[in-house]
Design a protein around this motif. Structure first.
Motif, mmCIF file in Angstrom:
data_model
loop_
_atom_site.group_PDB
_atom_site.id
_atom_site.type_symbol
_atom_site.label_atom_id
_atom_site.label_comp_id
_atom_site.label_asym_id
_atom_site.label_seq_id
_atom_site.Cartn_x
_atom_site.Cartn_y
_atom_site.Cartn_z
ATOM 1 N N UNK A 229 6.700 15.714 -2.889
ATOM 2 C CA UNK A 229 6.969 16.395 -4.155
ATOM 3 C C UNK A 229 5.688 16.974 -4.762
ATOM 4 N N UNK A 230 4.586 16.192 -4.694
ATOM 5 C CA UNK A 230 3.396 16.654 -5.412
ATOM 6 C C UNK A 230 2.635 17.753 -4.671
ATOM 7 N N UNK B 196 1.435 21.281 -6.307
ATOM 8 C CA UNK B 196 0.070 21.790 -6.392
ATOM 9 C C UNK B 196 -0.058 23.164 -5.741
ATOM 10 N N UNK B 197 0.699 23.362 -4.666
ATOM 11 C CA UNK B 197 0.638 24.643 -3.963
ATOM 12 C C UNK B 197 1.417 25.725 -4.698
ATOM 13 N N UNK B 198 2.348 25.309 -5.533
ATOM 14 C CA UNK B 198 3.279 26.231 -6.181
ATOM 15 C C UNK B 198 2.642 27.471 -6.788
ATOM 16 N N UNK B 199 1.697 27.305 -7.716
ATOM 17 C CA UNK B 199 1.142 28.476 -8.407
ATOM 18 C C UNK B 199 0.344 29.396 -7.500
ATOM 19 N N UNK B 200 0.337 29.133 -6.216
ATOM 20 C CA UNK B 200 -0.408 29.995 -5.308
ATOM 21 C C UNK B 200 -1.756 29.408 -4.959
ATOM 22 N N UNK B 201 -2.466 30.101 -4.113
ATOM 23 C CA UNK B 201 -3.670 29.549 -3.538
ATOM 24 C C UNK B 201 -4.868 29.706 -4.482
ATOM 25 N N UNK B 202 -4.740 30.552 -5.480
ATOM 26 C CA UNK B 202 -5.835 30.715 -6.446
ATOM 27 C C UNK B 202 -5.961 29.466 -7.317
ATOM 28 N N UNK B 203 -7.172 28.971 -7.433
ATOM 29 C CA UNK B 203 -7.382 27.805 -8.282
ATOM 30 C C UNK B 203 -6.827 26.521 -7.696
ATOM 31 N N UNK B 204 -6.414 26.565 -6.418
ATOM 32 C CA UNK B 204 -5.840 25.373 -5.796
ATOM 33 C C UNK B 204 -6.835 24.223 -5.773
ATOM 34 N N UNK C 267 -2.771 3.728 9.958
ATOM 35 C CA UNK C 267 -1.909 3.966 8.793
ATOM 36 C C UNK C 267 -2.459 5.096 7.934
ATOM 37 N N UNK C 268 -3.754 5.018 7.629
ATOM 38 C CA UNK C 268 -4.341 6.005 6.737
ATOM 39 C C UNK C 268 -4.377 7.373 7.396
ATOM 40 N N UNK C 269 -4.730 7.404 8.681
ATOM 41 C CA UNK C 269 -4.779 8.684 9.390
ATOM 42 C C UNK C 269 -3.406 9.332 9.404
ATOM 43 N N UNK C 270 -2.371 8.518 9.649
ATOM 44 C CA UNK C 270 -1.028 9.082 9.711
ATOM 45 C C UNK C 270 -0.534 9.513 8.340
ATOM 46 N N UNK C 271 -0.807 8.680 7.339
ATOM 47 C CA UNK C 271 -0.383 9.051 5.981
ATOM 48 C C UNK C 271 -1.083 10.322 5.532
ATOM 49 N N UNK C 272 -2.408 10.318 5.643
ATOM 50 C CA UNK C 272 -3.175 11.507 5.278
ATOM 51 C C UNK C 272 -2.683 12.714 6.062
ATOM 52 N N UNK C 273 -2.558 12.552 7.359
ATOM 53 C CA UNK C 273 -2.229 13.674 8.224
ATOM 54 C C UNK C 273 -0.845 14.223 7.968
ATOM 55 N N UNK C 274 0.166 13.369 8.174
ATOM 56 C CA UNK C 274 1.534 13.871 8.118
ATOM 57 C C UNK C 274 1.999 14.157 6.697
ATOM 58 N N UNK C 275 1.642 13.269 5.769
ATOM 59 C CA UNK C 275 2.198 13.406 4.428
ATOM 60 C C UNK C 275 1.452 14.437 3.596
ATOM 61 N N UNK D 10 0.813 -1.219 0.000
ATOM 62 C CA UNK D 10 0.000 0.000 0.000
ATOM 63 C C UNK D 10 0.847 1.269 0.000
ATOM 64 N N UNK D 11 2.153 1.102 -0.103
ATOM 65 C CA UNK D 11 3.012 2.293 -0.196
ATOM 66 C C UNK D 11 2.555 3.140 -1.375
ATOM 67 N N UNK D 12 2.386 4.434 -1.124
ATOM 68 C CA UNK D 12 1.833 5.295 -2.167
ATOM 69 C C UNK D 12 2.842 5.461 -3.301
ATOM 70 N N UNK D 13 2.368 5.257 -4.563
ATOM 71 C CA UNK D 13 3.291 5.247 -5.701
ATOM 72 C C UNK D 13 3.860 6.626 -6.041
ATOM 73 N N UNK D 14 3.294 7.685 -5.429
ATOM 74 C CA UNK D 14 3.800 9.033 -5.694
ATOM 75 C C UNK D 14 4.279 9.634 -4.380
#
Lengths: 206, 206
Positions: A81-82, A86-94, A131-139, A73-77
DNA sequence: TCGCGATCTCAACGCCCGTTGAATCCGAGT
DNA sequence: ACTCGGATTCAACGGGCGTTGAGATCGCGA
């Protein structure tokens, strides 16, 4: 089902020539089974069968069903990095960017989607829930929370998670008919606006 | 856990005096087990144990684990009555009314919440998924869709369902910390606005 | 008073599960 | 040429599962 028989064939014992790739075949089969049947529903025997291999070999490589689950279940991405991308271009249209990305990888991953495996397991299996709570939360959520400039950033991230998990369950698992059939860009617009609101607009009522 | 031993006691066979209420005790135990562990995770033996009864008696009353599940997950409220009541005052503030009602019964039902049992089972068990899809669709979503005056009413209802299921999973099952701890009226405002938008505002992007 | 039928338990069935231990095979390093 | 160790299979274990069939008990209508 879908049991092709590339590795471990012939009923003969012992080592086969080449680098085998058996370990990867097991991981692939595990990803597919865990994703579509959850931790309890997927059996070591079925995974081994799909990989064309004896169940004992699975234990030899991974030691435990639980450990195989973690490995598969290790996330393939890499979220580190991602999320910044996604945040890069700023908060508009996020919101729209996030949703276009999400629906994109859902379609891309298809059967072997660790997010579905995690959800299917987490609702029943407390370890998987952690596992899911920690992955979602921390990552993911904490990273998003750190990237927006608003009050109660973590609550905002949790709100987003609740809508995203809802999309996974209602569209991918329950397959509510009009939702599953809806045009992807339409959903990007609708849900994107929701996410955008959760992330950046005032929380107390208008 | 929680195995009190009112019915079927004493290790003696045969009928006990009175109206027994054993059937109801089994249903209560089943509701709790199915709700917190899902269809696969809940065992007939554990349910029987909680009810202080032999597993065979469960089969005697209900015939099958599947049939017991159907009987236990029957929704304790009649949608044919509550949906019109929510729609009654008109479409204004419908989102908030719906959410206040939802969060209310979630807290009220506590452990033995058929919605949680249905979700926990549906993600793994295709029959339960069909049950949930049909219950959601025919009993609730179609009724709501019929009560609003807008384009694509069923898609709108599906969108609502996706957010509501997301609340159930993220808040009640995953227990995302800030979401689980958030003030109920705050959530009514936030999610209520989302639902209101899904039900009544234009769907294509602003 | 008697017996029917509902309620209830006991013991067992066959099945599938995760896991283990021993045995076999064979490529690679010396 | 020979070992060493990883890859692989086989057979079995103990345990839990849903389900079954036979039998015990006892309230209630005739």
């Amino acid at each position: 089902m879908a049991s092709s028989d590339s590795p471990g064939n012939g009923g003969r014992r012992g080592r086969r020539p080449g680098d085998s790739g058996t370990r990867e075949a097991i991981l692939d089969a595990a990803r597919a089974r865990f994703s579509s049947e959850g931790f309890r529903g997927a059996t070591v025997r079925a995974i081994a069968g799909d990989a064309g291999v004896d169940p004992a070999l699975v234990m030899h490589f991974f030691g435990t069903k639980q450990a195989l689950f973690v490995a598969a279940m290790e996330f393939p991405l890499d979220p580190a990095e991602i999320v910044p991308r996604l945040l890069g271009p700023g908060v508009d249209g996020l919101g729209e960017r996030l949703l276009r990305f999400l629906l994109g990888i859902i379609d891309e991953l298809g059967d072997a989607n660790p997010m579905l495996g995690l959800v299917r397991s987490a609702v029943t299996h407390p370890d998987a829930a952690r596992m899911m709570r920690e992955f979602l939360g921390e990552a993911i959520l904490d990273r998003i929370a750190a990237g927006i400039d608003a009050d109660r950033p973590r609550l905002r991230a949790d709100l987003c998670a609740s809508q995203i998990v809802g999309i996974l369950v209602a569209r991918q698992i329950l397959a509510l008919p009009e939702l599953a059939a809806a045009d992807r860009e339409l959903l990007v617009g609708i849900y994107g606006r929701t996410i955008q609101r959760y992330l950046t607009e005032p929380l107390d009522s208008s």
